[in-house]
Design an enzyme around this catalytic site. Structure first.
Site, PDB file in Angstrom:
ATOM      1  CB  CYS A   1      -0.464  -7.529   4.518  1.00 22.12           C
ATOM      2  SG  CYS A   1      -1.012  -6.772   2.909  1.00 22.12           S
TER       3      CYS A   1
ATOM      4  CE  LYS B   1       1.466 -11.695  -0.225  1.00 20.92           C
ATOM      5  NZ  LYS B   1       0.486 -10.722  -0.798  1.00 20.92           N
TER       6      LYS B   1
ATOM      7  CD  GLU C   1      -2.331  -0.755   2.132  1.00 19.36           C
ATOM      8  OE1 GLU C   1      -2.948  -0.175   2.719  1.00 19.36           O
ATOM      9  OE2 GLU C   1      -3.371  -2.161   2.382  1.00 19.36           O
TER      10      GLU C   1
ATOM     11  CE  LYS D   1      -5.027 -11.085   4.749  1.00 19.81           C
ATOM     12  NZ  LYS D   1      -4.354 -11.963   3.637  1.00 19.81           N
TER      13      LYS D   1
ATOM     14  CG  ASN E   1       3.413 -10.678   3.169  1.00 16.37           C
ATOM     15  OD1 ASN E   1       4.384 -10.122   2.203  1.00 16.37           O
ATOM     16  ND2 ASN E   1       2.351 -10.906   3.275  1.00 16.37           N
TER      17      ASN E   1
ATOM     18  NE  ARG F   1      -7.595  -2.994   5.299  1.00 15.12           N
ATOM     19  CZ  ARG F   1      -7.668  -3.232   4.524  1.00 15.12           C
ATOM     20  NH1 ARG F   1      -8.539  -4.530   4.173  1.00 15.12           N
ATOM     21  NH2 ARG F   1      -7.068  -2.578   3.193  1.00 15.12           N
TER      22      ARG F   1
HETATM   23  C1  UGA Z   1       3.275  -5.885   3.035  1.00 13.70           C
HETATM   24  C2  UGA Z   1       4.683  -6.534   1.899  1.00 13.70           C
HETATM   25  O1  UGA Z   1       5.502  -5.993   2.176  1.00 13.70           O
HETATM   26  C3  UGA Z   1       3.806  -6.942   0.558  1.00 13.70           C
HETATM   27  O2  UGA Z   1       5.158  -7.025  -0.841  1.00 13.70           O
HETATM   28  C4  UGA Z   1       2.666  -7.324   0.023  1.00 13.70           C
HETATM   29  O3  UGA Z   1       2.480  -7.434  -0.788  1.00 13.70           O
HETATM   30  C5  UGA Z   1       1.623  -7.120   1.193  1.00 13.70           C
HETATM   31  O4  UGA Z   1       1.890  -6.678   2.331  1.00 13.70           O
HETATM   32  C6  UGA Z   1       0.222  -8.088   1.029  1.00 13.70           C
HETATM   33  O5  UGA Z   1       0.653  -9.186   1.788  1.00 13.70           O
HETATM   34  O6  UGA Z   1      -0.481  -7.508  -0.033  1.00 13.70           O
HETATM   35  P1  UGA Z   1       2.357  -3.917   3.301  1.00 13.70           P
HETATM   36  O7  UGA Z   1       0.931  -4.122   4.490  1.00 13.70           O
HETATM   37  O8  UGA Z   1       1.315  -2.474   2.382  1.00 13.70           O
HETATM   38  O9  UGA Z   1       2.630  -4.572   2.557  1.00 13.70           O
HETATM   39  O10 UGA Z   1       3.203  -2.563   4.268  1.00 13.70           O
HETATM   40  P2  UGA Z   1       4.861  -2.804   4.145  1.00 13.70           P
HETATM   41  O11 UGA Z   1       4.966  -1.608   3.461  1.00 13.70           O
HETATM   42  O12 UGA Z   1       5.257  -4.220   4.471  1.00 13.70           O
HETATM   43  O13 UGA Z   1       4.869  -2.608   5.826  1.00 13.70           O
HETATM   44  C7  UGA Z   1       4.022  -3.065   7.107  1.00 13.70           C
HETATM   45  C8  UGA Z   1       3.998  -2.943   7.950  1.00 13.70           C
HETATM   46  O14 UGA Z   1       6.000  -2.825   8.260  1.00 13.70           O
HETATM   47  C9  UGA Z   1       3.942  -1.629   8.242  1.00 13.70           C
HETATM   48  O15 UGA Z   1       2.965  -1.595   9.423  1.00 13.70           O
HETATM   49  C10 UGA Z   1       5.306  -0.721   7.737  1.00 13.70           C
HETATM   50  O16 UGA Z   1       5.249   0.383   8.963  1.00 13.70           O
HETATM   51  C11 UGA Z   1       5.857  -1.606   8.967  1.00 13.70           C
HETATM   52  N1  UGA Z   1       7.533  -1.714   9.011  1.00 13.70           N
HETATM   53  C12 UGA Z   1       8.490  -1.841   7.450  1.00 13.70           C
HETATM   54  C13 UGA Z   1       8.326  -1.454   9.893  1.00 13.70           C
HETATM   55  O17 UGA Z   1       7.483  -1.459  11.022  1.00 13.70           O
HETATM   56  N2  UGA Z   1       9.899  -1.277   9.834  1.00 13.70           N
HETATM   57  C14 UGA Z   1      10.382  -2.042   8.425  1.00 13.70           C
HETATM   58  O18 UGA Z   1      11.810  -1.314   8.403  1.00 13.70           O
HETATM   59  C15 UGA Z   1       9.478  -1.740   7.132  1.00 13.70           C
END
Ligand code: UGA
Length: 406
Positions: free
Chosen positions: A248, A191, A142, A251, A195, A315
């Site tokens: 993502c 996948k 996202e 869950k 994740n 979410r």
């Molecule tokens: C995540 C994956 O990165 C995507 O590759 C995947 O397609 C998607 O889930 C999915 O399954 O549909 P997303 O949930 O949009 O994407 O967000 P991310 O950018 O991955 O961040 C996830 C969480 O990790 C956020 O709360 C972010 O703040 C946290 N985060 C991320 C950290 O705390 N530290 C980091 O270094 C990176």
């Protein structure tokens, strides 16, 4: 091609916009009639940078409907419905009910499963629908969903029927990204593995952050930077903070753990990753309490409600858990976010107002506009949960940050 897309959430809409932009004709189906009517009038139900522009630009090739019958002449249909985790297990009814409805497709059309599903699901979709199935998981984030769709690191195409796989491969060739052909089950497993591994990286660095807070002269950012220079580790997804949220990781990690248990296996590292992550909101509140003495009857400003920047999605956002805990402990919580909203706290319309009215501040989401606000925070107790502030500009008596020595 004429392509159907079933499920008009993040993944469905982004896929629709990108493929329409490549010249394909898209019929998007969703059971939510309000959403469908809104989309046909140009109302986009989510905020995603660039999405509205791309949908508007290609509106002649996009049609949205609540009727599956309108898919009766498509060559290929994506399933992009949600797969929530309910009571710790993946809930696949939406996928299977879509598969059943897709019996309207021409006999020789292909169903592409893009929803995140546990191994064996795509095979079941094939049985239910009676159509050839390809598993093609998405890896879009996202906030950068369009870029991640047109320039992904790799594309996974899981198929049993090589011809069906070739058709989907042809569809995504324009991206120029490496394409990996796999079995249906491998595609599904990739996948979850991706994740889960990403969640692990974050939980791991968050535990190192906990250590840094207990040691003299340590900053987790220095540690992350140093280990990230090792190519085997890589510098990405090593930002310590308040943990992972969103639609993502929470869950998918849970569903993966329970899927493994059903197979008689434990994913202990993933279980640990979840446990570490569940502690993050409590740590932030504890930090603030240590700083302020007590938070009872104090006004606390929460900066950032979205689970990460550049989205209005709350979410599983850490912010909501922090707000609930602050309120339970008797604080009056006010919040500001450039995009997202919540009913759990009083929302104020600017960060300046939020900070001015508060005794204490917690930065929960690293929105761009929260960088460089050190001057604005003078005289307030501050917990920097996402390391956006320059520590050298902060007064140590009033300031704590994740992964930083006190
Ligand atoms: C995540 C994956 O990165 C995507 O590759 C995947 O397609 C998607 O889930 C999915 O399954 O549909 P997303 O949930 O949009 O994407 O967000 P991310 O950018 O991955 O961040 C996830 C969480 O990790 C956020 O709360 C972010 O703040 C946290 N985060 C991320 C950290 O705390 N530290 C980091 O270094 C990176």
């Amino acid at each position: 091609m004429k392509i159907g897309i079933v499920g008009l959430g993040y993944v469905g809409l982004v896929t629709a916009a990108v493929l329409a932009d490549r010249g394909h004709y898209i019929v998007g189906v969703d059971i939510d009639e309000n959403k469908v009517n809104g989309l046909n009038c140009g109302r986009i139900p989510i905020y995603e940078p660039g999405l509205e522009e791309l949908l508007t630009k290609n509106r002649d090739r996009l049609h949205f409907t609540a009727r599956y019958e309108e898919l009766k002449d498509v060559e290929l249909a994506f399933i992009t419905v949600s797969t929530p985790t309910i009571n710790g297990k993946i809930f696949l009814d939406y996928v299977y009910s879509a598969a059943k409805s897709l019996q309207v497709l021409p006999k020789d059309s292909i169903i592409v499963v893009k929803s995140t599903v546990v191994p064996s699901t795509s095979r079941r979709v094939k049985e239910i629908s009676g159509r050839e199935v390809v598993a093609n998981p998405e890896f879009l984030r996202e906030g950068s969903a369009i870029l991640d769709t047109v320039r992904p690191d790799r594309i996974i195409i899981g198929s049993e029927n090589a011809e069906a796989g070739n058709i989907v491969e042809e569809l995504w060739k324009f991206t120029g990204s490496p394409i990996l052909r796999t079995s249906l089950e491998e595609a599904e497993l990739i996948k979850y593995t991706a994740n889960s591994f990403l969640s692990l990286k974050i939980s791991f660095i968050n535990e190192i952050a906990n250590l840094c807070e207990k040691l003299p002269n340590c900053d987790v950012k220095t540690i992350a930077n140093a280990i990230g220079m090792d190519k085997r580790i890589s510098p990405y997804f090593l930002d310590a903070g308040l943990g992972w949220g969103g639609s993502c990781f929470p869950k998918d990690t849970q569903a993966f753990v329970s899927f493994a248990r059903d197979l008689g296996e434990r994913l202990r590292t993933v279980e640990a990753s979840i446990e570490v992550n569940n502690e993050r909101p409590k740590r932030a509140v504890k930090m603030l309490k240590e700083l302020m003495g007590s938070i009872k009857d104090k006004v606390i400003c929460v900066l950032g409600i979205a689970f990460k920047p550049n989205t209005d999605d709350t979410r599983e956002s850490v912010a909501l858990k922090i707000i609930m805990q602050l309120s339970e402990e008797g604080a009056k919580v006010i919040a500001y976010d450039p995009r997202a909203k919540t009913d759990l706290a009083e929302m104020v319309s600017s960060k300046e107002e939020c900070i001015n009215r508060a005794n204490g501040v917690i930065i929960v989401t690293e929105w761009k506009e929260f960088y460089g606000i050190e001057e604005l925070l003078k005289g307030k107790y501050v917990v920097d949960g996402r390391r956006v502030l320059r520590k050298e500009l902060m007064d140590k008596r009033y300031f704590r940050a994740i992964g930083l020595s006190t």
